[in-house]
Design a protein around this motif. Structure first.
Motif, mmCIF file in Angstrom:
data_model
loop_
_atom_site.group_PDB
_atom_site.id
_atom_site.type_symbol
_atom_site.label_atom_id
_atom_site.label_comp_id
_atom_site.label_asym_id
_atom_site.label_seq_id
_atom_site.Cartn_x
_atom_site.Cartn_y
_atom_site.Cartn_z
ATOM 1 N N LEU A 1 0.836 -1.196 0.000
ATOM 2 C CA LEU A 1 0.000 0.000 0.000
ATOM 3 C C LEU A 1 0.871 1.247 0.000
ATOM 4 O O LEU A 1 1.941 1.267 0.602
ATOM 5 C CB LEU A 1 -0.894 0.027 1.251
ATOM 6 N N GLU B 1 -2.871 5.420 0.834
ATOM 7 C CA GLU B 1 -3.787 4.294 1.026
ATOM 8 C C GLU B 1 -3.746 3.782 2.463
ATOM 9 O O GLU B 1 -4.775 3.446 3.050
ATOM 10 C CB GLU B 1 -3.439 3.155 0.065
ATOM 11 N N THR B 2 -2.550 3.724 3.033
ATOM 12 C CA THR B 2 -2.406 3.258 4.415
ATOM 13 C C THR B 2 -3.092 4.202 5.386
ATOM 14 O O THR B 2 -3.816 3.774 6.286
ATOM 15 C CB THR B 2 -0.918 3.123 4.776
ATOM 16 N N GLY C 1 -5.507 6.300 4.724
ATOM 17 C CA GLY C 1 -6.943 6.219 4.493
ATOM 18 C C GLY C 1 -7.560 4.998 5.133
ATOM 19 O O GLY C 1 -8.630 5.064 5.737
ATOM 20 N N LEU C 2 -6.880 3.867 5.018
ATOM 21 C CA LEU C 2 -7.413 2.617 5.534
ATOM 22 C C LEU C 2 -7.358 2.529 7.053
ATOM 23 O O LEU C 2 -8.305 2.074 7.697
ATOM 24 C CB LEU C 2 -6.640 1.442 4.921
ATOM 25 N N TYR C 3 -6.268 2.983 7.662
ATOM 26 C CA TYR C 3 -6.077 2.790 9.096
ATOM 27 C C TYR C 3 -6.343 4.029 9.946
ATOM 28 O O TYR C 3 -6.345 3.941 11.168
ATOM 29 C CB TYR C 3 -4.664 2.275 9.375
ATOM 30 N N CYS D 1 -10.735 5.806 7.634
ATOM 31 C CA CYS D 1 -11.906 4.920 7.726
ATOM 32 C C CYS D 1 -12.408 4.737 9.161
ATOM 33 O O CYS D 1 -13.615 4.846 9.408
ATOM 34 C CB CYS D 1 -11.610 3.573 7.077
#
Length: 85
Positions: free
Chosen positions: A42, A46-47, A49-51, A54
């Motif tokens: 990632l 992206e990291t 955004g995901l951790y 979100c």
């Protein structure tokens, strides 16, 4: 007496942690297993955004639903005003 128990608990926790670190072997994590097929990594965006993003959005949605769907009455205590004669 409390100081002795705290020292004993600290020593036990430190000993347990040290044993766990010594017993684990992180070098084996570098050994690839048969059938292991990792995907692409990632990016930083992206990291984050995901951790980070979100979970914050999910928390905000749940908190908003709780506040909107709250059926209880006003929680502030009502004070009686004395009528002056």
């Amino acid at each position: 007496m409390d100081n002795k128990n705290a020292l004993r608990a600290g020593a036990l926790a430190a000993g347990t942690t040290l044993m766990m670190l010594l017993m684990s072997s992180p070098a084996l994590a570098l050994t690839r297993d048969d059938g292991d097929d990792p995907g692409p990594g990632l990016s930083v965006i992206e990291t984050l955004g995901l951790y980070v993003l979100c979970p914050l959005v999910l928390f905000a949605v749940i908190a908003g639903l709780v506040m909107v769907l709250d059926k209880s009455k006003d929680r502030a205590p009502k004070t009686k005003v004395k009528a002056e004669a």
